[in-house]
Design an enzyme around this catalytic site. Sequence first.
Site, PDB file in Angstrom:
ATOM      1  N   HIS A   1       3.393   2.661  12.742  1.00 51.77           N
ATOM      2  CA  HIS A   1       2.496   3.798  12.971  1.00 51.77           C
ATOM      3  C   HIS A   1       3.090   4.860  13.893  1.00 51.77           C
ATOM      4  O   HIS A   1       2.347   5.662  14.478  1.00 51.77           O
ATOM      5  CB  HIS A   1       1.158   3.340  13.560  1.00 51.77           C
ATOM      6  CG  HIS A   1       0.368   2.465  12.644  1.00 51.77           C
ATOM      7  ND1 HIS A   1      -0.847   1.904  13.015  1.00 51.77           N
ATOM      8  CD2 HIS A   1       0.584   2.039  11.370  1.00 51.77           C
ATOM      9  CE1 HIS A   1      -1.331   1.181  12.011  1.00 51.77           C
ATOM     10  NE2 HIS A   1      -0.466   1.244  10.998  1.00 51.77           N
TER      11      HIS A   1
ATOM     12  N   HIS B   1       0.829  -1.211   0.000  1.00 55.43           N
ATOM     13  CA  HIS B   1       0.000   0.000   0.000  1.00 55.43           C
ATOM     14  C   HIS B   1       0.865   1.264   0.000  1.00 55.43           C
ATOM     15  O   HIS B   1       1.820   1.390   0.753  1.00 55.43           O
ATOM     16  CB  HIS B   1      -1.022  -0.001   1.141  1.00 55.43           C
ATOM     17  CG  HIS B   1      -0.477   0.029   2.530  1.00 55.43           C
ATOM     18  ND1 HIS B   1      -0.129   1.190   3.181  1.00 55.43           N
ATOM     19  CD2 HIS B   1      -0.251  -0.969   3.429  1.00 55.43           C
ATOM     20  CE1 HIS B   1       0.271   0.923   4.409  1.00 55.43           C
ATOM     21  NE2 HIS B   1       0.216  -0.386   4.586  1.00 55.43           N
TER      22      HIS B   1
ATOM     23  N   ASP C   1       3.318  -6.363   3.383  1.00 57.00           N
ATOM     24  CA  ASP C   1       2.878  -5.291   4.283  1.00 57.00           C
ATOM     25  C   ASP C   1       3.227  -5.642   5.721  1.00 57.00           C
ATOM     26  O   ASP C   1       2.424  -5.480   6.630  1.00 57.00           O
ATOM     27  CB  ASP C   1       1.374  -5.058   4.134  1.00 57.00           C
ATOM     28  CG  ASP C   1       0.888  -3.858   4.953  1.00 57.00           C
ATOM     29  OD1 ASP C   1       1.724  -3.023   5.338  1.00 57.00           O
ATOM     30  OD2 ASP C   1      -0.328  -3.771   5.218  1.00 57.00           O
TER      31      ASP C   1
ATOM     32  N   ASP D   1       6.117   0.716   6.826  1.00 55.54           N
ATOM     33  CA  ASP D   1       4.675   0.524   6.636  1.00 55.54           C
ATOM     34  C   ASP D   1       4.104   1.620   5.737  1.00 55.54           C
ATOM     35  O   ASP D   1       3.662   2.646   6.231  1.00 55.54           O
ATOM     36  CB  ASP D   1       3.980   0.536   7.999  1.00 55.54           C
ATOM     37  CG  ASP D   1       2.513   0.184   7.922  1.00 55.54           C
ATOM     38  OD1 ASP D   1       2.085  -0.407   6.918  1.00 55.54           O
ATOM     39  OD2 ASP D   1       1.785   0.506   8.881  1.00 55.54           O
TER      40      ASP D   1
ATOM     41  N   GLU E   1      -4.918   1.838   2.414  1.00 56.67           N
ATOM     42  CA  GLU E   1      -5.034   0.664   3.283  1.00 56.67           C
ATOM     43  C   GLU E   1      -5.187   1.081   4.738  1.00 56.67           C
ATOM     44  O   GLU E   1      -5.937   0.459   5.489  1.00 56.67           O
ATOM     45  CB  GLU E   1      -3.792  -0.224   3.121  1.00 56.67           C
ATOM     46  CG  GLU E   1      -3.863  -1.551   3.865  1.00 56.67           C
ATOM     47  CD  GLU E   1      -3.379  -1.496   5.307  1.00 56.67           C
ATOM     48  OE1 GLU E   1      -3.640  -2.456   6.054  1.00 56.67           O
ATOM     49  OE2 GLU E   1      -2.750  -0.493   5.687  1.00 56.67           O
ATOM     50  N   GLU E   2      -4.501   2.137   5.143  1.00 53.07           N
ATOM     51  CA  GLU E   2      -4.418   2.477   6.562  1.00 53.07           C
ATOM     52  C   GLU E   2      -5.753   2.901   7.171  1.00 53.07           C
ATOM     53  O   GLU E   2      -6.054   2.548   8.301  1.00 53.07           O
ATOM     54  CB  GLU E   2      -3.385   3.595   6.783  1.00 53.07           C
ATOM     55  CG  GLU E   2      -1.947   3.177   6.512  1.00 53.07           C
ATOM     56  CD  GLU E   2      -1.405   2.161   7.502  1.00 53.07           C
ATOM     57  OE1 GLU E   2      -2.172   1.673   8.355  1.00 53.07           O
ATOM     58  OE2 GLU E   2      -0.219   1.840   7.424  1.00 53.07           O
TER      59      GLU E   2
END
Length: 467
Positions: free
Chosen positions: A423, A279, A353, A291, A325-326
């Site tokens: 994140h 992503h 991912d 990520d 995606e997030e």
Amino acid sequence: MKKYIFLIILLISISVSSQTDQEILKKIYTQSLTNGKSYHWLNHLSNQIGSRLSGSLGAERAVAYTKEELDKLGLDKVWLQPVMVPRWVRGAKEYAFIETSPGKTTTVNICALGGSIATPALGLKANVVEVKNFEDLEALGKDKIEGKIVFYNRPMQADLINTFAAYGGCVNQRYKGAVEASKYGAIGVIVRSMNLRLDDLPHTGSMTYADTSIDKRIPSAAISTNDAELLSTMLKLNSSIKLYFKQSCKQLKDVQSYNVIGQITGSEYPNEYMIVGGHLDSWDLGDGSHDDGAGVVQSMDVLRLLKASGIKPKRSIRVVLFMNEENGLRGGKKYAEVAKQKGENHVFALESDSGGFTPRGFSFDCNDASFNQVLSWKPLFKLYLIHYFEKGGSGADVGPLKTDSNVLAGLRPDSQRYFDHHHASNDTFDAINKRELELGAATMTALVYLFDKYGINPISNQETIKD
């Protein structure tokens, strides 16, 4: 001149077809480790573009950059697939403190969760109720929760070797914490960061209000693991302490973005599609290198490595760089929707991912016959210390493509350090190891090569593997 070019291509094809699978994989790994492009691409994506939250300028620039780079690879087709995505903005940096008595405060590290509303302009201050799960909320009841801030403090389970299982065991407090706490009259939510180590970095992530009416929605933020430990200890010593936090995030109107897609058309079965992807969007605190910048550039390099290794795929191979995606999964859903409308037969999909760390193997979502075929390839990967071949999940973006007969797979790197960065503001390019990233790209390419060569049926119905 055209005759000479045709002859060269023919000789290359004959050369590749006469090589064993072990020799082809060796060529793929050598290409990636000595002439890889993934690290170069990620350097630009992370350091020149930066964070790529859906709907942001960074996401827009990432779309343009990756399409431009795919165009340079000489693929048969490169295009953008429109998709509407949510646009949430963080606003000014969040601020929080613990107040033990009027004027006596201790600052703590927080960040708003993606999708959260803002606090009132002057912030929010209230007593705190600590819970481990939703059952604790029910046990306490409205009388003990109303008007207070709920503090979810369930850590990731440290004794689970599979850190994604540990993440899955506690992420519901982040995603649904505000919904559940608001039922009991809470006015705000603070969630322990999804992180296995103790540090001062709050980790964001998506949350939902589900069908909660706008007037009942409450602000939700993550607190660093060190500060979660501090807050918990202080509550044990004095249950009447208060927490103040202020955040100014907001949800704006949806905007148009794109999935970025490139294709090598199959020489024998052009209407059978195999995809590899990651992503393109990321959270906004770091630059999204693990990520999922790593998965994006590894997937791009799969198509380049196939070409550089002289492999002409039988089936059409696509790289798909999914958007959103997030905080919505809109890109993955849109790709599957369009594929269904066009009647495209997706026989295989591989997603990266899980970070750019050393590859350990793959997980597969498939029937037993296809999985047994995969297990027969395990000796080819063992030479590269790739041992993990298990049935299980694949990836969020490729999930909507699942059918009864196809194979979905997920690259599984070593996960022990992944949630240190996931994140958070330290998900940055300096945390990427070039060799580990390139090993992952080669490992993905090798699996794509084998599935393209032998298909997804049991080996007994296919040509014999050349060891």
